[in-house]
Motif scaffolding. Structure first.
Motif, PDB file in Angstrom:
ATOM      1  N   THR A 115      78.079   6.248  91.808  1.00 33.50           N
ATOM      2  CA  THR A 115      78.169   7.633  91.892  1.00 33.50           C
ATOM      3  C   THR A 115      76.687   7.898  92.587  1.00 33.50           C
ATOM      4  O   THR A 115      75.855   7.553  92.165  1.00 33.50           O
ATOM      5  CB  THR A 115      78.172   8.231  90.392  1.00 33.50           C
ATOM      6  OG1 THR A 115      79.296   7.838  89.748  1.00 33.50           O
ATOM      7  CG2 THR A 115      78.127   9.843  90.672  1.00 33.50           C
ATOM      8  N   THR A 116      77.004   8.906  93.629  1.00 32.34           N
ATOM      9  CA  THR A 116      75.751   9.075  94.451  1.00 32.34           C
ATOM     10  C   THR A 116      75.802  10.721  94.964  1.00 32.34           C
ATOM     11  O   THR A 116      77.022  11.243  95.233  1.00 32.34           O
ATOM     12  CB  THR A 116      75.620   8.222  95.496  1.00 32.34           C
ATOM     13  OG1 THR A 116      74.591   8.738  96.200  1.00 32.34           O
ATOM     14  CG2 THR A 116      76.879   8.341  96.743  1.00 32.34           C
ATOM     15  N   SER A 117      74.720  11.191  94.827  1.00 34.48           N
ATOM     16  CA  SER A 117      74.698  12.600  95.345  1.00 34.48           C
ATOM     17  C   SER A 117      74.358  12.688  97.033  1.00 34.48           C
ATOM     18  O   SER A 117      74.359  13.551  97.524  1.00 34.48           O
ATOM     19  CB  SER A 117      73.534  13.233  94.933  1.00 34.48           C
ATOM     20  OG  SER A 117      73.534  13.473  93.336  1.00 34.48           O
ATOM     21  N   LEU A 118      74.406  11.708  97.779  1.00 34.45           N
ATOM     22  CA  LEU A 118      74.212  11.359  98.986  1.00 34.45           C
ATOM     23  C   LEU A 118      75.549  12.224  99.425  1.00 34.45           C
ATOM     24  O   LEU A 118      76.502  12.115  98.982  1.00 34.45           O
ATOM     25  CB  LEU A 118      74.361  10.115  99.808  1.00 34.45           C
ATOM     26  CG  LEU A 118      72.867   9.313  99.574  1.00 34.45           C
ATOM     27  CD1 LEU A 118      73.142   7.927 100.046  1.00 34.45           C
ATOM     28  CD2 LEU A 118      71.717   9.992 100.708  1.00 34.45           C
ATOM     29  N   PRO A 119      75.428  12.932 100.467  1.00 36.08           N
ATOM     30  CA  PRO A 119      76.607  13.531 101.412  1.00 36.08           C
ATOM     31  C   PRO A 119      77.462  12.426 101.974  1.00 36.08           C
ATOM     32  O   PRO A 119      77.273  11.045 102.212  1.00 36.08           O
ATOM     33  CB  PRO A 119      75.723  14.500 102.473  1.00 36.08           C
ATOM     34  CG  PRO A 119      74.594  14.426 102.084  1.00 36.08           C
ATOM     35  CD  PRO A 119      74.117  13.346 101.366  1.00 36.08           C
ATOM     36  N   ASP A 120      78.908  12.785 101.830  1.00 37.20           N
ATOM     37  CA  ASP A 120      79.860  11.948 102.279  1.00 37.20           C
ATOM     38  C   ASP A 120      79.545  11.491 103.580  1.00 37.20           C
ATOM     39  O   ASP A 120      79.083  12.378 104.438  1.00 37.20           O
ATOM     40  CB  ASP A 120      81.188  12.556 102.251  1.00 37.20           C
ATOM     41  CG  ASP A 120      81.827  12.604 100.823  1.00 37.20           C
ATOM     42  OD1 ASP A 120      81.081  12.086  99.651  1.00 37.20           O
ATOM     43  OD2 ASP A 120      82.738  13.172 100.619  1.00 37.20           O
ATOM     44  N   ARG A 130      78.614   7.724 106.477  1.00 37.60           N
ATOM     45  CA  ARG A 130      78.505   6.379 106.725  1.00 37.60           C
ATOM     46  C   ARG A 130      76.787   6.099 106.660  1.00 37.60           C
ATOM     47  O   ARG A 130      76.181   7.194 107.103  1.00 37.60           O
ATOM     48  CB  ARG A 130      79.080   6.120 108.040  1.00 37.60           C
ATOM     49  CG  ARG A 130      80.547   6.052 107.986  1.00 37.60           C
ATOM     50  CD  ARG A 130      81.280   6.070 109.407  1.00 37.60           C
ATOM     51  NE  ARG A 130      80.622   4.692 110.183  1.00 37.60           N
ATOM     52  CZ  ARG A 130      80.594   4.810 111.637  1.00 37.60           C
ATOM     53  NH1 ARG A 130      80.726   5.812 112.146  1.00 37.60           N
ATOM     54  NH2 ARG A 130      80.180   3.772 112.182  1.00 37.60           N
ATOM     55  N   TYR A 131      76.322   4.990 106.095  1.00 35.53           N
ATOM     56  CA  TYR A 131      75.042   4.743 106.064  1.00 35.53           C
ATOM     57  C   TYR A 131      74.380   3.497 106.402  1.00 35.53           C
ATOM     58  O   TYR A 131      75.248   2.585 105.992  1.00 35.53           O
ATOM     59  CB  TYR A 131      74.405   5.375 104.724  1.00 35.53           C
ATOM     60  CG  TYR A 131      74.631   6.811 104.147  1.00 35.53           C
ATOM     61  CD1 TYR A 131      73.402   7.555 104.496  1.00 35.53           C
ATOM     62  CD2 TYR A 131      75.848   7.274 103.629  1.00 35.53           C
ATOM     63  CE1 TYR A 131      73.781   9.030 104.017  1.00 35.53           C
ATOM     64  CE2 TYR A 131      75.756   8.549 103.359  1.00 35.53           C
ATOM     65  CZ  TYR A 131      74.794   9.404 103.709  1.00 35.53           C
ATOM     66  OH  TYR A 131      74.974  10.674 103.338  1.00 35.53           O
ATOM     67  N   VAL A 155      77.662   1.150 104.668  1.00 33.45           N
ATOM     68  CA  VAL A 155      78.386   1.620 103.361  1.00 33.45           C
ATOM     69  C   VAL A 155      78.881   2.946 103.728  1.00 33.45           C
ATOM     70  O   VAL A 155      78.339   3.681 104.791  1.00 33.45           O
ATOM     71  CB  VAL A 155      77.678   1.636 102.221  1.00 33.45           C
ATOM     72  CG1 VAL A 155      77.246   0.149 101.837  1.00 33.45           C
ATOM     73  CG2 VAL A 155      76.650   2.616 102.477  1.00 33.45           C
ATOM     74  N   THR A 156      79.992   3.351 103.052  1.00 35.03           N
ATOM     75  CA  THR A 156      80.482   4.785 103.453  1.00 35.03           C
ATOM     76  C   THR A 156      80.612   5.554 101.877  1.00 35.03           C
ATOM     77  O   THR A 156      81.215   5.020 101.057  1.00 35.03           O
ATOM     78  CB  THR A 156      82.089   4.667 103.897  1.00 35.03           C
ATOM     79  OG1 THR A 156      82.137   3.933 105.197  1.00 35.03           O
ATOM     80  CG2 THR A 156      82.659   5.989 103.907  1.00 35.03           C
ATOM     81  N   VAL A 157      79.990   6.482 101.988  1.00 33.19           N
ATOM     82  CA  VAL A 157      79.893   7.586 100.513  1.00 33.19           C
ATOM     83  C   VAL A 157      81.260   8.439 100.844  1.00 33.19           C
ATOM     84  O   VAL A 157      81.561   9.237 101.988  1.00 33.19           O
ATOM     85  CB  VAL A 157      78.922   8.450 100.702  1.00 33.19           C
ATOM     86  CG1 VAL A 157      79.111   9.414  99.511  1.00 33.19           C
ATOM     87  CG2 VAL A 157      77.715   7.441 100.344  1.00 33.19           C
ATOM     88  N   HIS A 158      82.030   8.354  99.692  1.00 41.01           N
ATOM     89  CA  HIS A 158      83.572   9.083  99.826  1.00 41.01           C
ATOM     90  C   HIS A 158      83.667   9.713  98.602  1.00 41.01           C
ATOM     91  O   HIS A 158      83.423   9.237  97.552  1.00 41.01           O
ATOM     92  CB  HIS A 158      84.701   8.288 100.301  1.00 41.01           C
ATOM     93  CG  HIS A 158      85.971   8.871 100.400  1.00 41.01           C
ATOM     94  ND1 HIS A 158      86.038  10.025 101.132  1.00 41.01           N
ATOM     95  CD2 HIS A 158      87.145   8.696  99.440  1.00 41.01           C
ATOM     96  CE1 HIS A 158      87.391  10.480 100.933  1.00 41.01           C
ATOM     97  NE2 HIS A 158      87.934   9.958 100.101  1.00 41.01           N
ATOM     98  N   ASP A 159      83.887  11.042  98.583  1.00 42.34           N
ATOM     99  CA  ASP A 159      83.983  11.900  97.234  1.00 42.34           C
ATOM    100  C   ASP A 159      82.924  11.365  96.189  1.00 42.34           C
ATOM    101  O   ASP A 159      83.095  11.500  95.057  1.00 42.34           O
ATOM    102  CB  ASP A 159      85.375  11.710  96.671  1.00 42.34           C
ATOM    103  CG  ASP A 159      86.264  12.266  97.458  1.00 42.34           C
ATOM    104  OD1 ASP A 159      86.259  13.215  98.156  1.00 42.34           O
ATOM    105  OD2 ASP A 159      87.483  11.888  97.423  1.00 42.34           O
ATOM    106  N   ARG A 203      71.884   6.489 109.470  1.00 36.96           N
ATOM    107  CA  ARG A 203      73.181   6.728 110.031  1.00 36.96           C
ATOM    108  C   ARG A 203      73.630   5.629 111.208  1.00 36.96           C
ATOM    109  O   ARG A 203      72.947   5.678 112.077  1.00 36.96           O
ATOM    110  CB  ARG A 203      73.581   8.065 110.257  1.00 36.96           C
ATOM    111  CG  ARG A 203      73.234   9.222 109.181  1.00 36.96           C
ATOM    112  CD  ARG A 203      74.154   8.963 107.925  1.00 36.96           C
ATOM    113  NE  ARG A 203      73.876   9.920 106.868  1.00 36.96           N
ATOM    114  CZ  ARG A 203      74.849  10.962 106.815  1.00 36.96           C
ATOM    115  NH1 ARG A 203      75.789  11.210 107.682  1.00 36.96           N
ATOM    116  NH2 ARG A 203      74.756  11.899 106.075  1.00 36.96           N
ATOM    117  N   PRO A 204      74.605   5.202 110.944  1.00 38.87           N
ATOM    118  CA  PRO A 204      75.240   4.357 112.161  1.00 38.87           C
ATOM    119  C   PRO A 204      75.197   5.324 113.410  1.00 38.87           C
ATOM    120  O   PRO A 204      75.858   6.294 113.260  1.00 38.87           O
ATOM    121  CB  PRO A 204      76.487   3.520 111.643  1.00 38.87           C
ATOM    122  CG  PRO A 204      76.699   4.580 110.534  1.00 38.87           C
ATOM    123  CD  PRO A 204      75.682   5.041 109.970  1.00 38.87           C
TER     124      PRO A 204
END
Length: 488
Positions: free
Chosen positions: A444-449, A451-452, A463-467, A487-488
């Motif tokens: 679980t992460t608070s990073l905005p959705d 790609r990083y 990696v990709t943050v989703h929901d 960010r890429p």
């Protein structure tokens, strides 16, 4: 008096430099994100042990400024005894800024160059003592820059009346660290102990530090501060301008009467307990590293400067060192990820003999540093090879990560027996795998959705943050980190 970290006109310049750097360089390539704008993440120091002044200057421009280091600690700049060993630099002969690391002119130019790169310069100040001798009698000598001296005689500076002769032990050396009077008035391994309780010595030391400030120096590491009463340190630094940075070397000993807490009114203090304890924590549960500093036996965070190792502890074995490879890297990652104290990275040279000095020419001048193309924990090092830990990808990457997250709070903390992850507000996420197996999990992460890029890897390991979740695969004994500027 104000102590590090401090926000100033120079700090604002640094933030602008960092913002430009992260916008221009991979993996920090998102022009819409930048380091924390209040300077709270720009606090990391680095000790470049026994680096020449010319080498420090080049490193400020090429590496330290772009990586996000806030300040560099130089080795002592004063004239010292002659000899090949590292510790000769810690035996002052005079307060002339002439040493085997360079001249006064080179030191001055280095300070200006580092400032131009957004990096402050702090000097290691040896003010507790002068030289030691190998026998009980005074042996006349000549220092690096030609100054004559004897054990208790330094023409133009000090004579016998300016030194303690404690009379508490047969040889006037410290034997019992449970006796505060011995610790603070007897000799540390036969080094002539200055009577810092006298006006002449105090004024002379303050004049030396003031001279270094005139060259642009921003602050001082007070070497062996434990061996000066806190009131003596206070009297010396009271004569310095407001805003001069101070950090004091006070080694914490179990049950000893001289403690780091006694010195905090003078400035920050190195918290040796953190470096000693993180080794044991990593061998057990790395999650506990994030709690180091919260219990008894630690300075308050605002007073503490923390480190994984320094030039003494890597030699006496009381902490991890470059020899510990991946474990050493993870300890630095956790130090830079956490919120306790002001972190300091160490960078030295390889050695088998603990007395070994840095590589020198035939005249004893230290050779400029060569880090090699890809310094890292797996490098095959011989004696006197420069280790360059501050350039290792994971360590330098975490310095930039810390600049981005600033003082954002710890969130989304997760752990299992041999791994830990934590976020810093909505600005960053780091995961450490100290185990022997690959870590495959969803965090679980608070990073905005979105790609990083992993800022601890070469290129962009994405990696990709989703929901509010992210799937990670972290190899054993490694770490990964992402932030809003990568960010890429």
């Amino acid at each position: 008096m104000t102590h590090l970290p401090r926000t100033s006109a120079r700090a604002l310049t640094v933030l602008a430099l960092l913002a430009a750097t992260v916008a221009a360089c991979s993996p920090h390539a998102d022009p819409g994100a930048a380091p924390a704008t209040d300077g709270s993440g720009h606090d990391v120091g680095v000790e470049l042990f026994q680096w020449t002044w010319d080498a420090v200057a080049a490193e400020c421009t090429d590496e330290l400024g772009p990586a996000g280091y806030a300040w560099v600690l130089t080795s002592p700049p004063q004239e010292h005894v002659r000899g090949e060993q590292w510790w000769t630099a810690y035996q002052p002969v005079s307060y002339r800024v002439e040493s085997r690391l360079g001249t006064r002119e080179q030191y001055t130019a280095m300070v200006a160059t580092c400032h131009g790169a957004g990096v402050e310069v702090w000097a290691d100040a040896v003010v507790n003592h002068m030289t030691g001798t190998s026998t009980s009698t005074d042996v006349p000598g000549t220092g690096w820059a030609g100054s004559a001296y004897e054990h208790y005689a330094y023409p133009g500076l000090y004579d016998d009346a300016d030194f303690h002769h404690c009379g508490l032990t047969p040889d006037d050396d410290i034997h019992d660290y449970d006796d505060a009077a011995q610790v603070q008035t007897c000799e540390l391994v036969n080094l002539a102990d200055l009577a810092t309780d006298t006006p002449h010595v105090r004024d002379t030391v303050t004049a030396y530090l003031t001279d270094l400030l005139s060259l642009g120096v921003d602050g001082f590491r007070i070497d062996a501060a434990k061996h000066l009463p806190p009131a003596d340190v206070a009297a010396i630094v009271a004569g310095l301008p407001d805003g001069t940075g101070i950090v004091q070397e006070v080694i914490r000993g179990s049950g000893e009467p001289v403690t780091p807490e006694q010195y905090t009114a003078n400035g920050k203090v190195f918290e040796f307990a953190w470096g000693r304890d993180v080794e044991a924590v990593l061998a057990g549960s790395p999650d506990l590293a994030l709690d180091l500093g919260s219990g008894a036996g630690y300075l308050p965070s605002d007073d503490a400067v923390v480190f994984v190792d320094n030039h003494d502890t890597e030699r006496n074995g009381s902490t991890l060192s470059y020899r510990d490879g991946a474990t050493y890297v993870l300890a630095n990652v956790l130090m830079l990820a956490g919120t306790y104290g002001t972190p300091t990275v160490y960078s030295g040279y390889a050695f088998d003999d603990t007395d070994l000095g840095p590589a020198q020419d035939a005249d004893g001048r230290v050779l400029d540093v060569t880090c090699g193309d890809a310094p890292g924990p797996d490098a095959d090092l011989a004696d006197d090879d420069w280790v360059c830990q501050h350039r290792w990808a994971a360590i330098a990457g975490m310095v930039g990560w810390r600049a981005v997250v600033g003082d954002a709070p710890v969130v989304d903390r997760w752990s299992q027996s041999d791994a830990v992850a934590l976020g810093r507000g909505e600005r960053g996420l780091v995961v450490v795998n100290a185990g022997d197996d690959e870590l495959v999990t969803t965090l679980t992460t608070s990073l905005p959705d979105g790609r990083y890029c992993d800022v601890l890897a070469s290129g962009c390991a994405e990696v990709t943050v989703h929901d509010g979740t992210v799937d990670v695969r972290v190899p054993p004994h490694t770490a990964q980190a992402w932030d809003v500027a990568a960010r890429p």
